[in-house]
Design a protein around this motif. Structure first.
Motif, short mmCIF file in Angstrom:
data_model
loop_
_atom_site.label_atom_id
_atom_site.label_comp_id
_atom_site.label_asym_id
_atom_site.label_seq_id
_atom_site.Cartn_x
_atom_site.Cartn_y
_atom_site.Cartn_z
N THR A 136 7.76 -18.76 5.59
CA THR A 136 6.70 -17.86 4.92
C THR A 136 5.48 -17.69 5.84
O THR A 136 5.00 -16.50 6.04
N GLY A 137 5.01 -18.65 6.27
CA GLY A 137 3.76 -18.70 7.03
C GLY A 137 3.71 -18.07 8.41
O GLY A 137 3.03 -17.03 8.59
N PRO A 138 5.01 -18.47 9.20
CA PRO A 138 4.96 -17.57 10.43
C PRO A 138 5.27 -16.31 10.24
O PRO A 138 4.73 -15.35 10.92
N LEU A 139 5.92 -15.62 9.05
CA LEU A 139 6.24 -14.33 8.91
C LEU A 139 4.83 -13.62 8.49
O LEU A 139 4.66 -12.49 8.88
N LEU A 140 4.18 -14.45 7.46
CA LEU A 140 2.89 -13.67 7.22
C LEU A 140 1.93 -13.36 8.60
O LEU A 140 1.41 -12.39 8.57
N ALA A 141 2.00 -14.58 9.46
CA ALA A 141 1.33 -14.32 10.73
C ALA A 141 1.81 -13.13 11.53
O ALA A 141 1.07 -12.29 11.96
N ALA A 142 3.03 -13.09 11.44
CA ALA A 142 3.73 -11.84 12.18
C ALA A 142 3.44 -10.54 11.58
O ALA A 142 3.11 -9.61 12.01
N VAL A 143 3.43 -10.27 10.23
CA VAL A 143 2.94 -9.32 9.43
C VAL A 143 1.44 -8.89 10.04
O VAL A 143 1.18 -7.84 10.42
N ALA A 144 0.68 -9.90 9.89
CA ALA A 144 -0.98 -9.37 10.16
C ALA A 144 -0.93 -9.12 11.72
O ALA A 144 -1.76 -8.27 12.18
N ALA A 145 -0.24 -9.85 12.55
CA ALA A 145 -0.23 -9.27 13.97
C ALA A 145 0.22 -7.85 14.24
O ALA A 145 -0.20 -7.12 15.18
N VAL A 146 1.37 -7.67 13.69
CA VAL A 146 2.15 -6.36 13.78
C VAL A 146 1.05 -5.09 13.19
O VAL A 146 0.94 -4.29 13.80
N LEU A 147 0.51 -5.60 11.82
CA LEU A 147 -0.61 -4.42 11.39
C LEU A 147 -1.55 -4.31 12.37
O LEU A 147 -1.88 -3.20 12.51
N PHE A 148 -2.19 -5.43 12.91
CA PHE A 148 -3.35 -5.24 13.94
C PHE A 148 -3.02 -4.51 15.18
O PHE A 148 -3.64 -3.51 15.53
N ALA A 149 -1.80 -4.62 15.65
CA ALA A 149 -1.23 -4.21 16.62
C ALA A 149 -1.11 -2.49 16.69
O ALA A 149 -1.65 -1.58 17.32
N LEU A 153 -3.22 0.43 18.58
CA LEU A 153 -2.37 1.48 19.30
C LEU A 153 -2.72 2.79 18.90
O LEU A 153 -2.72 3.84 19.70
N ALA A 154 -2.76 2.94 17.53
CA ALA A 154 -3.07 4.27 16.96
C ALA A 154 -4.33 4.44 17.19
O ALA A 154 -4.86 5.92 17.65
N LEU A 155 -5.37 3.64 17.12
CA LEU A 155 -6.66 4.11 17.36
C LEU A 155 -7.02 4.37 18.87
O LEU A 155 -7.93 5.25 19.10
N LEU A 156 -6.56 3.78 19.72
CA LEU A 156 -6.63 3.95 21.01
C LEU A 156 -5.77 4.99 21.89
O LEU A 156 -5.88 5.42 22.96
N GLY A 157 -4.81 5.74 21.18
CA GLY A 157 -3.99 6.76 21.53
C GLY A 157 -3.04 6.29 22.55
O GLY A 157 -2.59 6.96 23.47
N ALA A 158 -2.16 5.18 21.91
CA ALA A 158 -0.91 4.70 22.75
C ALA A 158 0.36 5.93 22.57
O ALA A 158 0.02 6.96 21.60
N PRO A 159 0.99 6.09 23.33
CA PRO A 159 2.20 6.84 23.24
C PRO A 159 2.88 6.88 21.98
O PRO A 159 2.93 5.83 21.16
N ARG A 160 3.22 8.00 21.25
CA ARG A 160 3.96 8.20 20.09
C ARG A 160 5.21 7.22 19.83
O ARG A 160 5.21 6.62 18.86
N LEU A 161 6.04 7.06 20.73
CA LEU A 161 7.15 6.15 20.88
C LEU A 161 6.78 4.85 20.41
O LEU A 161 7.34 4.02 19.70
#
Length: 255
Positions: A136-149, A153-161
Motif C-alpha cells: 500500500t505505502g509504495p503504491l501510494l507513493a507511486a500514485v503521487a509521483a505519477v500524478l506529479f509527473a 509534463l502537461a504544464l511544460l508542453g511535453a509531447p502528446r504521446l
C-alpha cells in the motif's frame, strides 16, 4: 558426467546434514510429494556431497534461476524507467528522449527510491514486494509521483504521446491498487503488457505486438514459477495493463 538427470523426491529429501548446514544451501519444498530441494546450490556429488566430479544439474533449479532473472530484468520499476526515454527517442528524437527521461525519473525513479529505502530498513521483503500487505505505502507513493509527473509534463508542453503514456500509468494504478488490497494481481504482468501497447505506437505494430505477447507470457510464467502469483493473477494483470493502456491511448486519439 551426468547432465539433466533428476533424482527421486526421496533422494532429494535425504540431503545430508552437512549440506543443510552449508551457508549457501536453503531447502524449499517441492511441488510434489513434500520433498526438499536446495534453492541455490545446483550440484550434488558422489555420496550426496556438494561438488565432486559427477555433478547432477537439476532442471527445476535452472528454471527457477531463469524465472528470477526474468523477474528482475522485466520488473515494473525497470520498465517504467526505461520505456519513456525509448518511446520519446523513437517518436521525437533526442528532445523526446529528454522529456522521456524526466517522465521516467518521476514515475519510476521516485517509487524505486521509496522501495529501496523500505527494503534497506527491513519494512519491505524485496524490491518486488512479494508480501501483498506491504504494497500500500509504495503504491501510494507511486500514485503521487505519477500524478506529479503528469502535471509537470502537461504544464511544460511535453509531447502528446508521453503525456498519454503517463496518463495510462495513472489509470492502470487506479484500477490495480483497489484490486491488490484484496487480491494479489500481478503488477509485473500489468506493466509489461502496458509497455508492449505503448511500444506498438512507435514501432511496427504487428511485429511489436507479437514479440511483446511472447515477452509478457514469459513474465507471467516467471511469476507463477516462483510461486509469487497464480495463473489467474498474472492473466488479470496482463489484461488490465493492456486494456487500460489501449483505452487511455485511444482517448488521446492514438490507436
Amino acid at each position: 558426467m551426468v547432465i539433466g538427470a533428476r533424482r527421486s523426491q526421496d533422494e532429494v529429501g535425504r540431503c545430508p546434514a552437512s549440506a543443510r548446514g552449508n551457508a549457501g544451501w536453503r531447502g524449499v519444498r517441492t511441488r510434489q510429494g513434500g520433498g526438499v530441494r536446495p534453492e541455490h546450490d545446483t550440484t550434488w556429488g558422489p555420496g550426496g556431497r556438494l561438488g565432486g566430479h559427477d555433478r547432477v544439474i537439476f532442471p527445476d533449479m535452472m528454471a527457477d534461476s531463469l524465472a528470477r532473472k526474468v523477474t528482475d530484468l522485466l520488473a515494473p520499476q525497470v520498465l517504467v524507467i526505461a520505456m519513456p526515454p525509448a518511446v520519446g527517442l523513437i517518436a521525437h528524437g533526442w528532445p523526446g528522449a529528454v522529456w522521456g527521461l524526466l517522465a521516467s525519473a518521476l514515475c519510476g525513479g521516485v517509487p524505486a527510491a521509496v522501495i529501496a529505502v523500505g527494503v534497506r530498513s527491513g519494512r519491505l521483503d524485496s524490491h518486488h514486494i512479494v508480501d501483498r500487505a506491504r504494497r500500500t505505502g509504495p503504491l501510494l507513493a507511486a500514485v503521487a509521483a505519477v500524478l506529479f509527473a503528469l502535471l509537470v509534463l502537461a504544464l511544460l508542453g511535453a509531447p502528446r504521446l508521453l503525456v498519454a503514456t503517463v496518463t495510462a500509468m495513472l489509470a492502470a494504478l487506479a484500477v490495480t491498487i483497489p484490486v491488490t488490497l484484496r487480491w494479489k494481481i500481478s503488477f509485473h504482468a500489468a506493466v509489461s503488457a502496458g509497455t508492449v501497447v505503448v511500444l506498438a505506437q512507435v514501432l511496427p505494430a504487428l511485429p511489436t505486438l507479437a514479440a511483446g505477447a511472447a515477452v509478457v507470457a514469459l513474465v507471467c510464467w516467471a511469476r507463477v514459477r516462483l510461486a509469487h502469483h497464480t495463473p489467474a493473477q498474472v492473466a488479470a494483470g496482463a489484461l488490465v495493463g493492456a486494456l487500460v493502456t489501449w483505452g487511455t491511448l485511444a482517448a488521446f486519439g492514438m490507436e
